[in-house]
Design a protein around this motif. Structure first.
Motif, PDB file in Angstrom:
ATOM      1  N   ILE A 165     -18.217  42.996  42.549  1.00 33.36           N
ATOM      2  CA  ILE A 165     -18.306  41.657  41.964  1.00 33.36           C
ATOM      3  C   ILE A 165     -16.901  41.080  41.895  1.00 33.36           C
ATOM      4  CG2 ILE A 165     -19.063  40.294  39.992  1.00 33.36           C
ATOM      5  CD1 ILE A 165     -20.871  42.637  39.189  1.00 33.36           C
ATOM      6  N   THR A 166     -16.650  40.016  42.652  1.00 35.33           N
ATOM      7  CA  THR A 166     -15.313  39.418  42.648  1.00 35.33           C
ATOM      8  C   THR A 166     -15.209  38.349  41.568  1.00 35.33           C
ATOM      9  OG1 THR A 166     -16.010  37.902  44.400  1.00 35.33           O
ATOM     10  CG2 THR A 166     -14.900  39.928  45.071  1.00 35.33           C
ATOM     11  N   ALA A 167     -13.963  37.930  41.303  1.00 37.14           N
ATOM     12  CA  ALA A 167     -13.666  37.129  40.116  1.00 37.14           C
ATOM     13  C   ALA A 167     -14.362  35.773  40.116  1.00 37.14           C
ATOM     14  CB  ALA A 167     -12.149  36.940  39.994  1.00 37.14           C
ATOM     15  N   GLU A 168     -14.590  35.184  41.286  1.00 36.36           N
ATOM     16  CA  GLU A 168     -15.191  33.840  41.318  1.00 36.36           C
ATOM     17  C   GLU A 168     -16.705  33.871  41.121  1.00 36.36           C
ATOM     18  OE1 GLU A 168     -15.893  35.220  45.507  1.00 36.36           O
ATOM     19  OE2 GLU A 168     -14.389  35.516  43.937  1.00 36.36           O
ATOM     20  N   THR A 169     -17.275  35.076  40.982  1.00 37.27           N
ATOM     21  CA  THR A 169     -18.725  35.233  40.839  1.00 37.27           C
ATOM     22  C   THR A 169     -19.083  35.463  39.377  1.00 37.27           C
ATOM     23  OG1 THR A 169     -18.848  36.222  43.039  1.00 37.27           O
ATOM     24  CG2 THR A 169     -20.739  36.544  41.585  1.00 37.27           C
ATOM     25  N   ASP A 170     -20.051  34.727  38.881  1.00 41.92           N
ATOM     26  CA  ASP A 170     -20.543  34.917  37.516  1.00 41.92           C
ATOM     27  C   ASP A 170     -21.442  36.153  37.504  1.00 41.92           C
ATOM     28  OD1 ASP A 170     -21.470  34.760  34.954  1.00 41.92           O
ATOM     29  OD2 ASP A 170     -22.524  32.844  35.193  1.00 41.92           O
ATOM     30  N   TRP A 171     -21.039  37.200  36.795  1.00 45.16           N
ATOM     31  CA  TRP A 171     -21.766  38.459  36.847  1.00 45.16           C
ATOM     32  C   TRP A 171     -23.035  38.461  36.001  1.00 45.16           C
ATOM     33  CZ3 TRP A 171     -22.669  40.968  32.309  1.00 45.16           C
ATOM     34  CH2 TRP A 171     -21.816  40.690  31.234  1.00 45.16           C
ATOM     35  N   GLU A 172     -23.109  37.618  34.979  1.00 44.40           N
ATOM     36  CA  GLU A 172     -24.243  37.681  34.054  1.00 44.40           C
ATOM     37  C   GLU A 172     -25.595  37.453  34.735  1.00 44.40           C
ATOM     38  OE1 GLU A 172     -23.067  34.992  30.973  1.00 44.40           O
ATOM     39  OE2 GLU A 172     -22.206  36.614  29.767  1.00 44.40           O
ATOM     40  N   PRO A 173     -25.713  36.504  35.693  1.00 40.54           N
ATOM     41  CA  PRO A 173     -27.010  36.368  36.385  1.00 40.54           C
ATOM     42  C   PRO A 173     -27.351  37.555  37.287  1.00 40.54           C
ATOM     43  CG  PRO A 173     -25.693  34.349  36.572  1.00 40.54           C
ATOM     44  CD  PRO A 173     -24.794  35.418  36.051  1.00 40.54           C
ATOM     45  N   LEU A 174     -26.396  38.463  37.504  1.00 39.29           N
ATOM     46  CA  LEU A 174     -26.614  39.600  38.395  1.00 39.29           C
ATOM     47  C   LEU A 174     -27.093  40.847  37.669  1.00 39.29           C
ATOM     48  CD1 LEU A 174     -23.344  39.346  40.546  1.00 39.29           C
ATOM     49  CD2 LEU A 174     -25.600  38.444  41.116  1.00 39.29           C
ATOM     50  N   VAL A 175     -27.255  40.782  36.350  1.00 40.89           N
ATOM     51  CA  VAL A 175     -27.565  42.000  35.603  1.00 40.89           C
ATOM     52  C   VAL A 175     -28.883  42.618  36.055  1.00 40.89           C
ATOM     53  CG1 VAL A 175     -28.081  42.949  33.321  1.00 40.89           C
ATOM     54  CG2 VAL A 175     -26.173  41.362  33.615  1.00 40.89           C
ATOM     55  N   ASP A 176     -29.902  41.801  36.296  1.00 37.34           N
ATOM     56  CA  ASP A 176     -31.183  42.341  36.771  1.00 37.34           C
ATOM     57  C   ASP A 176     -30.994  43.088  38.093  1.00 37.34           C
ATOM     58  OD1 ASP A 176     -32.576  41.368  34.616  1.00 37.34           O
ATOM     59  OD2 ASP A 176     -33.384  39.620  35.655  1.00 37.34           O
ATOM     60  N   THR A 177     -30.211  42.514  38.983  1.00 41.62           N
ATOM     61  CA  THR A 177     -29.946  43.148  40.276  1.00 41.62           C
ATOM     62  C   THR A 177     -29.172  44.450  40.100  1.00 41.62           C
ATOM     63  OG1 THR A 177     -29.991  41.046  41.466  1.00 41.62           O
ATOM     64  CG2 THR A 177     -28.769  42.846  42.489  1.00 41.62           C
ATOM     65  N   LEU A 178     -28.219  44.459  39.190  1.00 39.65           N
ATOM     66  CA  LEU A 178     -27.459  45.678  38.933  1.00 39.65           C
ATOM     67  C   LEU A 178     -28.365  46.790  38.382  1.00 39.65           C
ATOM     68  CD1 LEU A 178     -24.240  44.140  37.333  1.00 39.65           C
ATOM     69  CD2 LEU A 178     -24.397  45.264  39.543  1.00 39.65           C
ATOM     70  N   VAL A 179     -29.230  46.428  37.435  1.00 39.21           N
ATOM     71  CA  VAL A 179     -30.138  47.415  36.856  1.00 39.21           C
ATOM     72  C   VAL A 179     -31.075  47.964  37.926  1.00 39.21           C
ATOM     73  CG1 VAL A 179     -32.037  47.743  35.230  1.00 39.21           C
ATOM     74  CG2 VAL A 179     -29.996  46.484  34.530  1.00 39.21           C
ATOM     75  N   GLU A 180     -31.614  47.095  38.782  1.00 38.66           N
ATOM     76  CA  GLU A 180     -32.485  47.539  39.863  1.00 38.66           C
ATOM     77  C   GLU A 180     -31.725  48.422  40.850  1.00 38.66           C
ATOM     78  OE1 GLU A 180     -35.673  48.072  42.504  1.00 38.66           O
ATOM     79  OE2 GLU A 180     -35.595  47.492  40.402  1.00 38.66           O
ATOM     80  N   SER A 181     -30.488  48.066  41.139  1.00 41.68           N
ATOM     81  CA  SER A 181     -29.678  48.853  42.064  1.00 41.68           C
ATOM     82  C   SER A 181     -29.441  50.265  41.537  1.00 41.68           C
ATOM     83  CB  SER A 181     -28.334  48.172  42.313  1.00 41.68           C
ATOM     84  OG  SER A 181     -28.500  46.926  42.954  1.00 41.68           O
ATOM     85  N   ILE A 182     -29.226  50.380  40.243  1.00 40.21           N
ATOM     86  CA  ILE A 182     -28.896  51.674  39.644  1.00 40.21           C
ATOM     87  C   ILE A 182     -30.140  52.513  39.373  1.00 40.21           C
ATOM     88  CG2 ILE A 182     -27.906  52.771  37.581  1.00 40.21           C
ATOM     89  CD1 ILE A 182     -26.074  50.191  37.422  1.00 40.21           C
ATOM     90  N   SER A 183     -31.214  51.895  38.888  1.00 39.45           N
ATOM     91  CA  SER A 183     -32.350  52.670  38.381  1.00 39.45           C
ATOM     92  C   SER A 183     -33.627  52.511  39.180  1.00 39.45           C
ATOM     93  CB  SER A 183     -32.640  52.266  36.927  1.00 39.45           C
ATOM     94  OG  SER A 183     -33.053  50.907  36.854  1.00 39.45           O
ATOM     95  N   GLY A 184     -33.664  51.612  40.153  1.00 37.75           N
ATOM     96  CA  GLY A 184     -34.873  51.419  40.939  1.00 37.75           C
ATOM     97  C   GLY A 184     -35.327  52.709  41.598  1.00 37.75           C
TER      98      GLY A 184
END
Length: 453
Positions: A250-269
């Motif tokens: 996740i680079t600095a110009e990207t808002d990470w908060e809308p990505l939390v669902d994707t992060l959770v799916e990436s880790i625990s799917g």
């Protein structure tokens, strides 16, 4: 108890040496025959003598087998009984096994896409093609017999050898002794669909015999950890399939908060047990807020028996779960634990425990933990900056890059050790039939040769 026989070129074979498979409470469910060395040697020679089915017949047989695998009673088990057995024995959530059943069926029914996409655009399939009259590249096999040392962490891993069978190789599979039910069902379906007893075989063995498959095959594929990759790195006949070490950047110009669902799916799917599950999350800037959000979301996942329809986390025997817990504590020393620092075990009775998620924050993008994989959802969150560049992202099966930096994307795509790059809000476990997983297997199995007639 059900008997899982060797599925050899002469039909099923029940050996004297057998292994008992059971659930975590100690209930015995099946016996697995283990093929002796002499049997394996003879079986591999029989595969070499066997002719390959014509191409269209192979494609049609795959489609029939895929449908049967997902919908019909095979070897005495309905699809539902098969799925329940796998979930009970492995601790994999039943919904994950059910989804894998559908993925395997779809992969078999769409095998033509994978084969055709991998073939060089200018190549023809046969010297009989009219284009070979004036000279043309013909796509041809590098051998005849393909040996597989399969993994047991996920049923869908067996799609990994589909291309070899579809390309005309005769295939010998040594299943994981942890989970032989999927390859037994799948190979039975393939044999009944048209490949016959000499097209594809199941050769369960002990560790002392396992090497015989590779010695007698023309080419082979082996799943395992870093040690397996190092062992076969110099062997051009063997394709090692090691840890995925998938990551999210996740680079600095990207808002990470809308990505939390994707992060959770990436880790625990899928229970977090796959090579495509993210184990590393690199953040340009302060990684602490990302780690905190992940810990909050992952902590809310329920601890349930694997056969519960709401289960999303892996279950293991209590003794093995304790070893995982001790291993994590040892390797996480010196990091900041946001989740799992005081243990990842949730004892649910009957000798079983749920492996809970873990989230740890690292001080550096070069910390050794960033390359670690566990048998449960485990994320290592680290800072990243432009000076670090691509180096911490190397040796990655899937990289989700949440960035708008086109130059950075160019670097990531060009990096030889990053197998797949998903730009934007896409979870790392995303896959589609017909697209390469770690390159096309056909890149290893096939070659082109010029033919003129």
């Amino acid at each position: 108890m059900r008997a899982l026989d060797v599925l050899g070129p002469g039909g099923p074979y029940r050996s004297r040496r057998q292994e008992t498979l059971g659930d975590f409470a100690g209930n015995q469910l099946a016996t697995l025959s283990l093929a002796p060395s002499l049997y394996v040697t003879r079986a591999m020679k029989a595969l070499r003598r066997a002719p390959a089915l014509p191409y269209e017949a192979r494609i049609e047989a795959f489609a029939r087998a895929g449908r049967a695998f997902a919908t019909e009673t095979i070897a005495g088990l309905t699809p539902q009984e098969y799925q329940h057995t796998v979930s009970t024995v492995t601790g994999m959530p039943i919904t994950v096994v059910r989804q894998a059943t559908d993925e395997i069926a779809q992969g078999a029914e769409r095998i033509r896409d994978s084969i055709e996409n991998a073939r060089p655009a200018g190549a023809v399939d046969s010297w009989r093609d009219p284009r070979a009259r004036d000279g043309a590249p013909v796509w041809t096999r590098r051998g005849e017999v393909f040996a597989v040392h399969a993994a047991g962490n996920h049923p869908a891993v067996h799609q990994g050898w589909f291309d070899a069978l579809a390309l005309g190789y005769r295939v010998a599979v040594r299943p994981s002794r942890r989970e032989p039910f999927t390859p037994y069902r799948l190979i039975t379906a393939l044999r009944e669909a048209g490949f016959g007893d000499e097209g594809v075989v199941l050769l369960p063995t002990g560790h002392d015999v396992a090497g015989d498959l590779l010695r007698h095959g023309d080419l082979g594929m082996v799943y395992g950890g870093a040690g397996v990759v190092a062992r076969y790195a110099g062997d051009r006949r063997v394709l090692p399939q090691g840890p995925g070490r998938s990551k999210v950047l996740i680079t600095a110009e990207t808002d990470w908060e809308p990505l939390v669902d994707t992060l959770v799916e990436s880790i625990s799917g899928g229970g977090g047990v796959g090579c495509v599950n993210a184990t590393g999350v690199l953040v340009e800037g302060d990684p602490a807020p990302v780690a905190a959000a992940l810990a909050e979301r992952l902590a809310a996942l329920p601890s349930l028996p694997a056969t519960d329809e709401r289960a999303v986390l892996p279950v293991q025997p209590l003794g093995l779960a304790r070893r995982w817990d001790a291993h994590l504590r040892q390797r996480a020393a010196g990091t900041k634990a946001w989740l799992g620092g005081d243990g990842i075990i949730d004892d649910i009775g009957d000798g079983a425990a749920v492996l809970r998620p873990a989230v740890h924050q690292l001080d550096s993008p070069f910390a050794e933990q960033l390359g670690m994989e566990m048998g449960f959802p485990c994320a290592w969150v680290a800072p990243w900056d432009r000076e670090a560049g691509v180096r911490p992202l190397r040796d990655t099966l899937v990289l989700t890059a949440a960035t708008t930096d086109a130059d950075l994307i160019d670097e990531l795509v060009a990096e030889p050790t990053i197998a797949n790059v998903y730009v934007g809000d896409h979870p790392t476990p995303w896959m589609a039939h017909g697209l390469p997983h770690d390159g096309y297997l056909a890149e290893f199995l096939m070659r082109t040769k010029t033919i003129r007639r």
